[in-house]
Design a protein around this motif. Structure first.
Motif, PDB file in Angstrom:
ATOM      1  N   UNK A 183       0.796  -1.231   0.000  1.00 39.86           N
ATOM      2  CA  UNK A 183       0.000   0.000   0.000  1.00 39.86           C
ATOM      3  C   UNK A 183       0.828   1.280   0.000  1.00 39.86           C
ATOM      4  N   UNK A 184       2.127   1.165  -0.064  1.00 38.29           N
ATOM      5  CA  UNK A 184       2.970   2.357  -0.090  1.00 38.29           C
ATOM      6  C   UNK A 184       4.251   2.059  -0.834  1.00 38.29           C
ATOM      7  N   UNK A 185       5.291   2.824  -0.565  1.00 38.28           N
ATOM      8  CA  UNK A 185       6.598   2.566  -1.143  1.00 38.28           C
ATOM      9  C   UNK A 185       7.609   2.457  -0.010  1.00 38.28           C
ATOM     10  N   UNK A 186       8.459   1.422  -0.083  1.00 35.54           N
ATOM     11  CA  UNK A 186       9.516   1.232   0.908  1.00 35.54           C
ATOM     12  C   UNK A 186      10.793   1.880   0.386  1.00 35.54           C
ATOM     13  N   UNK A 187      11.380   2.745   1.205  1.00 35.09           N
ATOM     14  CA  UNK A 187      12.602   3.452   0.835  1.00 35.09           C
ATOM     15  C   UNK A 187      13.707   3.007   1.782  1.00 35.09           C
ATOM     16  N   UNK A 188      14.629   2.188   1.285  1.00 35.41           N
ATOM     17  CA  UNK A 188      15.746   1.732   2.097  1.00 35.41           C
ATOM     18  C   UNK A 188      16.679   2.910   2.359  1.00 35.41           C
ATOM     19  N   UNK A 189      17.035   3.099   3.623  1.00 36.24           N
ATOM     20  CA  UNK A 189      17.879   4.236   4.000  1.00 36.24           C
ATOM     21  C   UNK A 189      18.709   3.872   5.218  1.00 36.24           C
ATOM     22  N   UNK A 190      19.596   4.758   5.579  1.00 33.21           N
ATOM     23  CA  UNK A 190      20.458   4.507   6.722  1.00 33.21           C
ATOM     24  C   UNK A 190      19.672   4.562   8.030  1.00 33.21           C
TER      25      UNK A 190
END
Length: 295
Positions: A183-190
């Motif tokens: 249902x959304x967007x996953x943003x891989x980050x530190x």
């Protein structure tokens, strides 16, 4: 002779009465104060005009300084305005107001003012960090919008540096292995990277639970809502009115997650929408190899 003297006496009485009336008129017209023999201190002609002009010039200088501070030092201006608003809303004694004012001016020595303390990220993100709660396929059509979402205001990137690890839409859940709709967007980050508000709005809910872990929900104009999930720490409080770019949380891996990332979700009147079109060509790219840029 007696008649002449009597006539002169009457004329003398009339002159004396006239002088007394004249003296009374002069006393009535005199200033209502006594300068005790000192130099006349009554306002001179034109002094009122000079006072008004002086006050107008002072006000113009103050307003000009305030406008210049707003443009040149926006963070300081916001800090002073927030502190002033807080003082005006609170019942304080004169001593407490003075102490609050000293604390505010002492804090102006800081170079950066944000809603929450800024922290440097601590670890590099995993390319496949993802997670969250998916909607079952049989319910997706009633809860998700397929049409691309557009807004009149350009959104602020919720994570400055990140990689799209799981887009909106159909997928196999990375943990449960079940089919569903993300249902959304996953943003891989530190881990610990700041999470910013995407639009101007009000924090309506914060909490922790379920697959979202620690999360923040913001409400914007036109029935638009944004969700920020899997945070390591929530920095905003319910009821806060925030501008785009202000820090509301920090990237983490709480809840159902395979690594540090932000689950960013957009809802329009209850329907989940794909956030990716909001960021256009400058959106988050998919990592193809270690060290690739997200631009």
């Amino acid at each position: 002779m007696d008649s002449y003297e009597a006539s002169e006496s009457r004329f003398a009485d009339v002159r004396a009465a006239r002088e007394r009336r004249k003296a009374r008129r002069e006393d009535y017209d005199a200033p209502p104060y006594d300068n005790f023999g000192m130099e006349d201190t009554a306002p001179k002609k034109g002094s009122l005009v000079r006072v008004v002009v002086t006050q107008a010039v002072v006000c113009a200088v103050l307003l000009g300084g305030l406008f210049a501070a707003q443009k040149a030092l926006p963070n300081t201006y916001r800090q002073l305005r927030a502190a002033y608003t807080q003082i005006m809303k609170t019942d304080m004694s004169v001593k407490e107001v003075w102490a609050a004012a000293k604390a505010v001016f002492a804090s102006l020595k800081e170079d950066i003012y944000v809603m929450a303390p800024y922290r440097e990220a601590t670890t590099m993100p995993a390319a496949d960090a993802k997670g969250g709660i998916d909607i079952a396929l049989e319910y997706a059509a009633r809860r998700c919008a397929v049409a691309p979402l557009r807004t009149t205001a350009r959104p602020f990137r919720p994570v400055e540096e990140g990689t799209l690890s799981s887009p909106f839409g159909y997928r196999i859940h990375p943990i449960t292995g079940e089919e569903g709709v993300h249902t959304g967007m996953d943003i891989a980050a530190q881990e610990g990277a700041p999470v910013a508000a995407a639009f101007h709005g009000t924090v309506t809910e914060t909490g922790e639970g379920g697959g979202y872990g620690k999360y923040v929900v913001m409400e914007h104009a036109g029935g638009l809502r944004t969700l920020y999930a899997h945070c390591s720490e929530v920095a905003a409080a319910e009821g806060m009115v925030l501008r785009p770019g202000e820090v509301i949380a920090y990237v983490g891996s709480t809840g159902s997650s395979t690594g540090p990332h932000l689950h960013f979700e957009v809802r329009l009147n209850g329907l989940r929408c794909d956030p990716a079109p909001l960021f256009g060509a400058e959106g988050y790219g998919v990592r193809e190899e270690e060290g690739a840029s997200n631009r």
